[in-house]
Design a protein around this motif. Structure first.
Motif, mmCIF file in Angstrom:
data_model
loop_
_atom_site.group_PDB
_atom_site.id
_atom_site.type_symbol
_atom_site.label_atom_id
_atom_site.label_comp_id
_atom_site.label_asym_id
_atom_site.label_seq_id
_atom_site.Cartn_x
_atom_site.Cartn_y
_atom_site.Cartn_z
ATOM 1 N N PRO A 125 82.877 153.124 39.394
ATOM 2 C CA PRO A 125 81.631 152.724 40.062
ATOM 3 C C PRO A 125 81.194 151.291 39.820
ATOM 4 O O PRO A 125 80.303 150.823 40.500
ATOM 5 N N VAL A 126 81.795 150.599 38.869
ATOM 6 C CA VAL A 126 81.430 149.195 38.648
ATOM 7 C C VAL A 126 82.195 148.279 39.595
ATOM 8 O O VAL A 126 81.911 147.080 39.665
ATOM 9 N N ALA A 127 83.176 148.804 40.325
ATOM 10 C CA ALA A 127 83.994 147.998 41.226
ATOM 11 C C ALA A 127 83.555 148.209 42.667
ATOM 12 O O ALA A 127 83.031 149.251 43.042
ATOM 13 N N VAL A 128 83.761 147.180 43.499
ATOM 14 C CA VAL A 128 83.452 147.240 44.927
ATOM 15 C C VAL A 128 84.760 147.283 45.700
ATOM 16 O O VAL A 128 85.715 146.562 45.367
ATOM 17 N N THR A 129 84.818 148.109 46.748
ATOM 18 C CA THR A 129 86.021 148.211 47.564
ATOM 19 C C THR A 129 85.624 148.318 49.028
ATOM 20 O O THR A 129 84.424 148.278 49.363
ATOM 21 N N GLU A 130 86.618 148.459 49.924
ATOM 22 C CA GLU A 130 86.327 148.530 51.354
ATOM 23 C C GLU A 130 85.777 149.902 51.732
ATOM 24 O O GLU A 130 86.083 150.905 51.093
ATOM 25 N N SER A 131 84.936 149.943 52.788
ATOM 26 C CA SER A 131 84.421 151.220 53.283
ATOM 27 C C SER A 131 85.454 151.919 54.151
ATOM 28 O O SER A 131 85.669 153.128 54.037
ATOM 29 N N THR A 132 86.087 151.164 55.025
ATOM 30 C CA THR A 132 87.131 151.702 55.907
ATOM 31 C C THR A 132 88.290 150.723 55.933
ATOM 32 O O THR A 132 88.075 149.509 55.967
ATOM 33 N N PRO A 133 89.520 151.214 55.951
ATOM 34 C CA PRO A 133 90.672 150.307 56.013
ATOM 35 C C PRO A 133 90.854 149.761 57.426
ATOM 36 O O PRO A 133 91.111 150.506 58.361
ATOM 37 N N ARG A 134 90.669 148.489 57.587
ATOM 38 C CA ARG A 134 90.916 147.818 58.863
ATOM 39 C C ARG A 134 91.142 146.343 58.597
ATOM 40 O O ARG A 134 90.856 145.840 57.499
ATOM 41 N N ARG A 135 91.631 145.675 59.573
ATOM 42 C CA ARG A 135 91.911 144.250 59.392
ATOM 43 C C ARG A 135 90.594 143.484 59.311
ATOM 44 O O ARG A 135 89.702 143.655 60.134
ATOM 45 N N ARG A 136 90.467 142.637 58.322
ATOM 46 C CA ARG A 136 89.249 141.852 58.135
ATOM 47 C C ARG A 136 89.622 140.509 57.529
ATOM 48 O O ARG A 136 90.704 140.347 56.929
ATOM 49 N N THR A 137 88.716 139.540 57.674
ATOM 50 C CA THR A 137 88.965 138.195 57.138
ATOM 51 C C THR A 137 87.919 137.763 56.118
ATOM 52 O O THR A 137 88.071 136.720 55.500
ATOM 53 N N ARG A 138 86.853 138.598 55.924
ATOM 54 C CA ARG A 138 85.796 138.156 55.010
ATOM 55 C C ARG A 138 84.899 139.324 54.660
ATOM 56 O O ARG A 138 84.595 140.169 55.501
ATOM 57 N N ILE A 139 84.465 139.395 53.389
ATOM 58 C CA ILE A 139 83.430 140.339 52.966
ATOM 59 C C ILE A 139 82.483 139.601 52.024
ATOM 60 O O ILE A 139 82.868 138.586 51.406
ATOM 61 N N GLN A 140 81.251 140.137 51.893
ATOM 62 C CA GLN A 140 80.266 139.510 51.012
ATOM 63 C C GLN A 140 79.503 140.585 50.238
ATOM 64 O O GLN A 140 79.226 141.664 50.772
ATOM 65 N N VAL A 141 79.168 140.282 48.996
ATOM 66 C CA VAL A 141 78.300 141.133 48.178
ATOM 67 C C VAL A 141 77.417 140.224 47.331
ATOM 68 O O VAL A 141 77.688 139.020 47.195
ATOM 69 N N PHE A 142 76.356 140.784 46.766
ATOM 70 C CA PHE A 142 75.570 140.065 45.770
ATOM 71 C C PHE A 142 76.006 140.515 44.375
ATOM 72 O O PHE A 142 76.344 141.685 44.164
ATOM 73 N N TRP A 143 76.006 139.560 43.444
ATOM 74 C CA TRP A 143 76.310 139.873 42.038
ATOM 75 C C TRP A 143 75.151 139.372 41.195
ATOM 76 O O TRP A 143 74.780 138.196 41.268
ATOM 77 N N THR A 144 74.547 140.278 40.406
ATOM 78 C CA THR A 144 73.460 139.903 39.501
ATOM 79 C C THR A 144 74.042 139.659 38.115
ATOM 80 O O THR A 144 74.734 140.521 37.553
ATOM 81 N N ALA A 145 73.798 138.473 37.578
ATOM 82 C CA ALA A 145 74.379 138.060 36.304
ATOM 83 C C ALA A 145 73.869 138.939 35.162
ATOM 84 O O ALA A 145 72.743 139.434 35.195
ATOM 85 N N PRO A 146 74.682 139.133 34.111
ATOM 86 C CA PRO A 146 74.313 139.990 32.974
ATOM 87 C C PRO A 146 73.258 139.323 32.101
ATOM 88 O O PRO A 146 72.943 138.149 32.265
ATOM 89 N N PRO A 147 72.716 140.063 31.117
ATOM 90 C CA PRO A 147 71.672 139.503 30.250
ATOM 91 C C PRO A 147 72.207 138.430 29.308
ATOM 92 O O PRO A 147 73.427 138.240 29.173
ATOM 93 N N THR A 148 71.279 137.770 28.650
ATOM 94 C CA THR A 148 71.620 136.702 27.710
ATOM 95 C C THR A 148 72.543 137.219 26.605
ATOM 96 O O THR A 148 72.372 138.336 26.108
ATOM 97 N N GLY A 149 73.502 136.384 26.234
ATOM 98 C CA GLY A 149 74.415 136.739 25.157
ATOM 99 C C GLY A 149 75.730 137.328 25.624
ATOM 100 O O GLY A 149 76.599 137.632 24.804
#
Length: 803
Positions: A125-149
């Motif tokens: 569940p910590v990994a992101v993958t495709e919803s459906t297998p099809r030809r694509r050239t680009r995907i985007q997600v947001f990543w929230t940085a971890p806490p200090t340290g």
């Protein structure tokens, strides 16, 4: 029995890389294995063969920061360079030096932007993958940085293509980003790479709003929905308009809360050395309309080596402080060229200045001000974007940035031969004729027919002839001009028409020898206005032949490349295309396959235009010295009249605006002098006047509005009987006035007056003011005129003590 959802393609193809996979190994077995402990680490160990220098794919964090701020959100993009593509992928974020077999090895959290494209991997569940297998050239997600340290984080991506998994430990599919230390807290993350491109590039930004009652029905504001005016700029890395994790400036706040770009534009223009172009486009009321009713707003801007970043924002209104936009989008490539096209899907973000939770929440300032952050579906139950399951927010807009021109000498390492023209945008409008006076041209020829014979994008061309170059040291602009066009029979007026994207490049042929197939895809950019389904095909397949002879004496060649440009600029010419030999014949004989193919090409008919005109003169001075006026410019007809008619305009006029005309102060007339402020001895009287019009734009300032003069009443009496005498005199005065009134009433019986009104408020609090009271005519004879029968007014001084 319940049916299990299908596994992502990246998980299915993982079976190709493990000894676990054997004959008869089923999806069920694989799924059970996937659920076992340490599955995430097994993803990381999946490797596929790849050649040296493999760089068709890239992983990029928006803004290319070297450091992350704990808790900040960043847009992460995985993309393929044309003509490459990928069918599946996996994206993870690991602490540096960790293997990923434990939950604590992973850093930060991902947020899904488009559920149709991406999802969290059910078995990791910590990994992101495709919803459906099809030809694509680009995907985007947001990543929230971890806490200090947490320290440094490694963002890694795998690519699934042609049944092979590529997972790189370094290179373009791996991004290392470290925690910003406390010493640099508050310092804006900026792109670390300087731009090495040459010349300048011109781009067109087009904004496609997708926020409507149909797409976002919850609490949608039907009457007041709109996008505010777009405001932004092309700028250097030394200036940031806005960024996730930063604080909104006053200009950003006014856009976010009020939809006003005025302060934002003022802030941008104050950064004159760091800004090349101010980007502006009109507001959109209502927020969404079909493109055949209202064109998408667009704006053009330029970039150069120093100012190669682009940012903009627009308010989603009404809202507390919600916007969409781009921050520090880099249009310079690492190959020292200019980006051809950028397409970004946008979700709203919160400016951190207002704490409202619905579209029409009352103003509720956020104190202290918070950082800019993307909205999520779990922010508040009353939010229009709320989803108790924490799903992704539906996209509210898409922005397309396309290169439309390049100027000056270019130094890109990789040749740039992609067509800049796009079908759904109007041609660039040139505000001024930039033709040097030393270059003498004919007029432009008529436009050629559209190069597309079907309802697809094409282009048409016009040309002019360079008749003379008076100064060889001054280069003359191009003699050809191109414009986008659509083939015959296309109509944008049909409400049931789908708006489609361009076709993606054809896939490679399915065989390397003989006859096979190839395919290409496109997607729906906008559904029909009438709500019907799109019946336009989104995928098409055709036959392809590669290496017709497959015998040992034949050689293997690549597919044909694209046709070169026509050799002629007008009339008939030749065009060529090429292919390469992949493998010589197995029997050692010579390869007889052709590697170059040529055919005729037709360009617009060559024209000779009789008009020969001088360059435009400079614009005349404005017809006024202030305010709005007109200015003109002229040019001369140089060619002889007998060569033919010339219909070109010889004079142009346009509006001009000079600073506003000064407005002087205007005052009323002086009032009457007030009564003396003492009943005996020396005193003073005052009079006043009011300001009717305040001075503006440097007009004459207002003079004094209060004047004072001395007055003297009889000497003051002194002694024990003084107060008694004053009272007696006042009584006699009242009797005298009453007797006069009685005489007036008897003499003019038709003139009746109302009693005196109460005294008005004093005109000032100190320093000497005036009070007024009035006696109004109650009844006046209609048959007889009485000169003394009129309204009466009395003044007296008040608040005479010094301030």
């Amino acid at each position: 029995p319940s049916l299990s959802p299908p596994l992502p393609l990246s998980l299915r193809l993982l079976a190709l890389t493990f000894p676990l996979v054997a004959k008869g190994f089923s999806d069920e077995t694989l799924e059970k294995a996937a659920k076992s402990e340490g599955y995430c680490s097994r993803i990381l160990r999946a490797q596929g063969t790849r050649r040296e220098g493999y760089n068709e794919f890239s992983l990029r964090v928006e803004g290319d920061p070297e450091f992350y701020k704990p808790g900040n959100s960043y847009r992460v993009t995985l993309s393929a360079a044309t003509p490459a593509y990928f069918r599946g992928f996996t994206l993870i974020a690991l602490k540096e030096g960790k293997e990923g077999d434990k939950e604590e090895d992973h850093a930060g959290t991902f947020q899904i932007i488009d559920e149709e494209e991406t999802q969290f991997m059910s078995n990791c569940p910590v990994a992101v993958t495709e919803s459906t297998p099809r030809r694509r050239t680009r995907i985007q997600v947001f990543w929230t940085a971890p806490p200090t340290g947490t320290g440094c984080v490694i963002l890694k991506a795998s690519i699934v293509q042609k049944r092979i998994i590529y997972f790189q430990d370094e290179g373009s599919l791996t991004k290392k980003i470290c925690e910003q230390d406390s010493a640099s807290e508050g310092v804006t993350d900026k792109p670390i790479l300087d731009c090495c491109a040459c010349g300048t590039a011109k781009y067109r930004l087009t904004f496609y709003g997708n926020w409507s009652e149909k797409t976002h029905p919850k609490d949608f504001p039907r009457r007041t929905n709109h996008w505010s005016a777009i405001i932004g700029s092309s700028h250097s890395k030394n200036y940031i308009l806005w960024e996730y994790g930063g604080y909104a400036s006053e200009g950003v706040k006014q856009v976010a809360e009020l939809g006003s770009p005025v302060k934002m534009e003022e802030e941008i223009r104050q950064q004159s050395d760091e800004v090349l172009t101010v980007i502006k486009a009109k507001a959109q009321w209502p927020a969404w309309q079909p493109l055949n009713v209202r064109a998408a707003p667009s704006a053009e801007f330029s970039v150069d080596r120093h100012r190669h970043l682009m940012s903009f924002l627009t308010m989603l209104g009404p809202s507390p402080d919600w916007n969409v936009g781009l921050s520090a989008e880099d249009l310079c490539t690492k190959d020292c060229g200019w980006v051809q096209k950028v397409v970004q899907d946008l979700i709203p973000w919160d400016a951190g200045t207002d704490s409202g939770v619905t579209y029409e929440s009352p103003n509720k300032p956020t104190v202290p001000q918070e950082k800019i952050r993307p909205l999520t579906s779990l922010d508040h139950p009353q939010s229009p974007f709320y989803d108790p399951e924490g799903g992704s927010i539906k996209l509210v807009a898409r922005v397309v940035i396309e290169r439309i021109a390049r100027k000056g000498e270019q130094c890109n390492i990789v040749p740039d031969n992609i067509d800049d023209i796009v079908a759904d945008l109007a041609p660039e409008e040139k505000e001024e004729d930039d033709t040097p006076e030393t270059c003498i041209y004919s007029n432009w020829s008529p436009w050629s027919a559209c190069s597309s014979s079907t309802c697809e994008k094409g282009k048409r061309m016009r040309q002019r002839m360079l008749k003379a170059q008076l100064d060889l040291s001054v280069p003359c602009p191009d003699t050809q001009d191109f414009q986008p066009c659509m083939g015959p029979g296309c109509s944008d007026e049909d409400g049931s028409t789908c708006m489609m994207s361009d076709w993606i490049t054809w896939s490679p042929c399915s065989v390397s020898c003989g006859m096979g197939t190839r395919s290409r895809e496109r997607y729906v950019k906008q559904f029909p206005e009438d709500g019907s389904m799109c019946k336009v095909p989104t995928e098409e397949t055709e036959k392809c032949i590669v290496n017709e002879e497959c015998s040992p004496s034949s050689c293997l060649v690549t597919e044909w490349g694209e046709w070169d440009e026509c050799s002629a600029s007008c009339g008939t010419g030749m065009k060529r295309r090429h292919r390469m030999i992949k493998m010589t014949p197995a029997d050692g004989s010579m390869c007889k396959a052709e590697t170059t193919e040529a055919e005729k090409c037709m360009m617009p008919e060559c024209h000779t235009i009789p008009c020969l005109l001088s360059p435009w003169s400079e614009w005349s001075d404005c017809s006024v010295t202030c305010g709005k006026g007109m200015r003109t410019r002229q040019r001369m007809l140089k060619s002889a009249a007998e060569l033919g008619d010339c219909n070109e305009e010889l004079e142009q006029a346009e509006k001009c605006m000079l600073p506003e005309c000064p407005i002087d102060c205007e005052l009323t007339e002086w009032s009457q002098w007030s009564e003396c402020n003492t009943s005996c001895g020396k005193g003073h009287m005052i009079r006043t006047r009011m300001i009717k019009i305040e001075p503006q734009f440097g007009g004459t300032a207002c003079p004094e509005t209060v004047q004072r003069t001395k007055c003297r009443v009889r000497k003051c009496l002194r002694g024990p009987g003084m107060e008694k005498r004053r009272w007696k005199e006042a009584r006699e005065k009242r009797r005298s006035e009453q007797a006069k009134k009685n005489v007036d009433s008897e003499q003019y019986p038709a003139c009746r007056l109302k009693p005196w009104t109460a005294w008005t408020e004093c005109s000032t609090l100190c320093g000497g003011g005036i009070q007024e009271r009035y006696m109004m005519v109650k009844k006046r004879s209609k048959s007889t005129q009485f000169t003394s029968c009129k309204d009466k007014k009395e003044l007296r001084a008040c608040n005479v003590h010094p301030c």
